[in-house]
Design a protein around this motif. Structure first.
Motif, PDB file in Angstrom:
ATOM      1  N   ALA A 140      83.529 -71.230 -39.865  1.00 31.09           N
ATOM      2  CA  ALA A 140      82.220 -71.811 -39.546  1.00 31.09           C
ATOM      3  C   ALA A 140      82.357 -73.013 -38.612  1.00 31.09           C
ATOM      4  N   LEU A 141      83.346 -73.861 -38.860  1.00 28.04           N
ATOM      5  CA  LEU A 141      83.562 -75.017 -37.984  1.00 28.04           C
ATOM      6  C   LEU A 141      83.965 -74.568 -36.577  1.00 28.04           C
ATOM      7  N   GLY A 142      84.804 -73.546 -36.516  1.00 28.03           N
ATOM      8  CA  GLY A 142      85.180 -73.019 -35.204  1.00 28.03           C
ATOM      9  C   GLY A 142      83.991 -72.442 -34.458  1.00 28.03           C
ATOM     10  N   ALA A 143      83.101 -71.738 -35.184  1.00 28.82           N
ATOM     11  CA  ALA A 143      81.913 -71.172 -34.548  1.00 28.82           C
ATOM     12  C   ALA A 143      80.995 -72.274 -34.016  1.00 28.82           C
ATOM     13  N   VAL A 144      80.843 -73.345 -34.802  1.00 31.41           N
ATOM     14  CA  VAL A 144      79.997 -74.456 -34.356  1.00 31.41           C
ATOM     15  C   VAL A 144      80.598 -75.122 -33.127  1.00 31.41           C
ATOM     16  N   ALA A 145      81.926 -75.319 -33.137  1.00 31.22           N
ATOM     17  CA  ALA A 145      82.591 -75.958 -31.995  1.00 31.22           C
ATOM     18  C   ALA A 145      82.454 -75.121 -30.724  1.00 31.22           C
ATOM     19  N   MET A 146      82.476 -73.798 -30.857  1.00 37.26           N
ATOM     20  CA  MET A 146      82.345 -72.936 -29.690  1.00 37.26           C
ATOM     21  C   MET A 146      80.894 -72.817 -29.228  1.00 37.26           C
ATOM     22  N   PHE A 147      79.958 -72.875 -30.169  1.00 37.94           N
ATOM     23  CA  PHE A 147      78.552 -72.698 -29.819  1.00 37.94           C
ATOM     24  C   PHE A 147      77.927 -73.974 -29.281  1.00 37.94           C
ATOM     25  N   PHE A 148      78.450 -75.144 -29.667  1.00 32.32           N
ATOM     26  CA  PHE A 148      77.808 -76.403 -29.313  1.00 32.32           C
ATOM     27  C   PHE A 148      77.691 -76.616 -27.799  1.00 32.32           C
ATOM     28  N   PRO A 149      78.728 -76.325 -26.977  1.00 28.98           N
ATOM     29  CA  PRO A 149      78.547 -76.531 -25.525  1.00 28.98           C
ATOM     30  C   PRO A 149      77.396 -75.713 -24.936  1.00 28.98           C
ATOM     31  N   PHE A 150      77.226 -74.476 -25.407  1.00 29.64           N
ATOM     32  CA  PHE A 150      76.115 -73.660 -24.908  1.00 29.64           C
ATOM     33  C   PHE A 150      74.779 -74.236 -25.351  1.00 29.64           C
ATOM     34  N   TYR A 151      74.721 -74.704 -26.597  1.00 28.90           N
ATOM     35  CA  TYR A 151      73.485 -75.301 -27.100  1.00 28.90           C
ATOM     36  C   TYR A 151      73.163 -76.589 -26.337  1.00 28.90           C
ATOM     37  N   TRP A 152      74.187 -77.405 -26.081  1.00 27.88           N
ATOM     38  CA  TRP A 152      73.953 -78.652 -25.343  1.00 27.88           C
ATOM     39  C   TRP A 152      73.515 -78.360 -23.914  1.00 27.88           C
ATOM     40  N   THR A 153      74.065 -77.312 -23.297  1.00 34.06           N
ATOM     41  CA  THR A 153      73.633 -76.920 -21.952  1.00 34.06           C
ATOM     42  C   THR A 153      72.163 -76.537 -21.949  1.00 34.06           C
ATOM     43  N   LEU A 154      71.732 -75.764 -22.956  1.00 35.21           N
ATOM     44  CA  LEU A 154      70.328 -75.369 -23.055  1.00 35.21           C
ATOM     45  C   LEU A 154      69.422 -76.574 -23.249  1.00 35.21           C
ATOM     46  N   VAL A 155      69.812 -77.481 -24.139  1.00 37.73           N
ATOM     47  CA  VAL A 155      69.001 -78.669 -24.392  1.00 37.73           C
ATOM     48  C   VAL A 155      68.908 -79.531 -23.133  1.00 37.73           C
ATOM     49  N   THR A 156      70.017 -79.682 -22.426  1.00 35.12           N
ATOM     50  CA  THR A 156      70.014 -80.492 -21.206  1.00 35.12           C
ATOM     51  C   THR A 156      69.120 -79.884 -20.141  1.00 35.12           C
ATOM     52  N   SER A 157      69.094 -78.558 -20.052  1.00 39.54           N
ATOM     53  CA  SER A 157      68.243 -77.913 -19.048  1.00 39.54           C
ATOM     54  C   SER A 157      66.767 -78.087 -19.345  1.00 39.54           C
ATOM     55  N   LEU A 158      66.421 -78.359 -20.599  1.00 41.23           N
ATOM     56  CA  LEU A 158      65.019 -78.551 -20.980  1.00 41.23           C
ATOM     57  C   LEU A 158      64.599 -80.009 -20.979  1.00 41.23           C
ATOM     58  N   ASN A 159      65.535 -80.922 -20.718  1.00 36.19           N
ATOM     59  CA  ASN A 159      65.247 -82.350 -20.740  1.00 36.19           C
ATOM     60  C   ASN A 159      65.316 -82.890 -19.316  1.00 36.19           C
ATOM     61  N   ALA A 160      64.198 -83.343 -18.800  1.00 36.58           N
ATOM     62  CA  ALA A 160      64.132 -83.773 -17.396  1.00 36.58           C
ATOM     63  C   ALA A 160      64.914 -85.047 -17.132  1.00 36.58           C
ATOM     64  N   ASP A 161      65.134 -85.871 -18.129  1.00 40.55           N
ATOM     65  CA  ASP A 161      65.831 -87.154 -17.947  1.00 40.55           C
ATOM     66  C   ASP A 161      67.248 -87.098 -18.490  1.00 40.55           C
ATOM     67  N   SER A 162      67.917 -85.979 -18.319  1.00 39.84           N
ATOM     68  CA  SER A 162      69.262 -85.811 -18.863  1.00 39.84           C
ATOM     69  C   SER A 162      70.270 -86.648 -18.086  1.00 39.84           C
ATOM     70  N   ARG A 163      71.188 -87.262 -18.824  1.00 40.03           N
ATOM     71  CA  ARG A 163      72.269 -88.034 -18.230  1.00 40.03           C
ATOM     72  C   ARG A 163      73.558 -87.667 -18.950  1.00 40.03           C
ATOM     73  N   LEU A 164      74.659 -87.615 -18.176  1.00 36.50           N
ATOM     74  CA  LEU A 164      75.943 -87.234 -18.757  1.00 36.50           C
ATOM     75  C   LEU A 164      76.749 -88.433 -19.232  1.00 36.50           C
ATOM     76  N   ASP A 165      76.301 -89.654 -18.915  1.00 34.85           N
ATOM     77  CA  ASP A 165      77.039 -90.836 -19.340  1.00 34.85           C
ATOM     78  C   ASP A 165      76.541 -91.380 -20.664  1.00 34.85           C
ATOM     79  N   SER A 166      75.661 -90.647 -21.336  1.00 31.80           N
ATOM     80  CA  SER A 166      75.142 -91.055 -22.637  1.00 31.80           C
ATOM     81  C   SER A 166      75.520 -90.021 -23.679  1.00 31.80           C
ATOM     82  N   ALA A 167      75.205 -90.338 -24.933  1.00 39.37           N
ATOM     83  CA  ALA A 167      75.553 -89.424 -26.016  1.00 39.37           C
ATOM     84  C   ALA A 167      74.765 -88.119 -25.886  1.00 39.37           C
TER      85      ALA A 167
END
Length: 283
Positions: A27-54
């Motif tokens: 389960a931890l491995g699945a979360v670690a592999m899925f998180f980058p794709f999820y973060w990419t999706l969230v970033t694409s939906l957020n107009a004020d996305s910055r990579l120098d923040s959390a």
């Protein structure tokens, strides 16, 4: 006797700690592999996305503006069509060439068959970077630079595809060939009616790998395709970082668009891929 059985029945079962730990690690491995794709999706939906923040786990104000920018300010629909055309043609031609060559290596006895097959497999160890310059010079001599055909020609044959389908054909009993030959079938009919239906999982596996390889190809289309009209998706994604340096939502939206077709194809053909790899003995 009854008391002994009652005591054994009432005894609590041991906790399967090993199974629990294994599932937790998976389960931890699945979360670690899925998180980058999820973060990419969230970033694409957020107009004020910055990579120098959390990383943001949920967009504050979800918007599809980045996707609209891709298809209005850029010829992204044409780019997707180019990649789709090259991937479909590459897949179909590789299925044909790999299946016919695999049948020859598996069922047609000829002198030096093992040596020729070994030499052909040795080409898998030659990286594309070594072949880029001679391939480009050859295509330039024929006037095929900056054309779809120039991008397709080096992908029409696949040593891996021939190896994969040959392994699958070797698993098909030769008695089926002999029975078909007794009925008057020739090599073409045996290949079409006997061999291909029995290696459908391997064909599906090769189709997924061929499509994915063409869809994600970057170096060769970058070298041979110069005009924006014939540009492919990976090259266009690399260009987004230069055009939208600070608009990471647009860059991530392009990444999501490039991921979705491959995700859909893999989910559709997943069982065939697993079955094909299992049947051919690959690990």
């Amino acid at each position: 006797m009854a008391e002994t059985l009652a005591i054994r029945t009432a005894r609590p079962r041991p906790v399967p700690w090993r199974s629990i730990l294994l599932h937790l690690v998976i389960a931890l491995g699945a979360v670690a592999m899925f998180f980058p794709f999820y973060w990419t999706l969230v970033t694409s939906l957020n107009a004020d996305s910055r990579l120098d923040s959390a990383p943001t786990l949920w967009p504050a104000d979800p918007s599809l503006e980045a996707y609209a920018t891709l298809f209005t300010r850029l010829p992204f629909a044409r780019v997707i069509g180019n990649s789709l055309l090259l991937a479909v043609v590459t897949t179909l031609v590789q299925l044909f060439t790999s299946a016919t060559a695999a049948y020859a290596f598996s069922r047609l006895p000829f002198r030096g068959r093992t040596v020729v097959f070994g030499i052909y497999l040795a080409t898998m160890m030659v990286p594309l970077q070594v072949l880029v310059v001679p391939l480009f010079a050859e295509l330039k001599a024929f006037g095929l630079v900056d054309t779809y055909l120039g991008a397709l020609l080096p992908t029409f044959a696949s040593a891996f595809g021939i190896f994969l389908l040959r392994q699958a054909m070797n698993q098909v009993p030769t008695e089926l060939d002999e029975a078909a030959a007794l009925d008057g079938a020739g090599h073409f009919r045996i290949f079409w009616t006997v061999m291909l239906p029995n290696i459908r999982p391997a064909l599906a596996t090769l189709a997924v790998f061929a499509f994915m390889g063409s869809w994600n190809s970057f170096l060769w289309p970058l070298v041979v395709l110069r005009s924006p009209e014939v540009q492919t998706l990976p090259v266009a994604l690399a260009g987004l970082q230069g055009q939208f340096t600070t608009q990471w939502d647009v860059v991530m939206a392009g990444s999501i668009v490039s991921i979705l077709p491959m995700l859909a194809i893999y989910l559709f053909a997943q069982k065939y891929v697993i079955q094909g790899v299992a049947n051919t003995g690959l690990k």
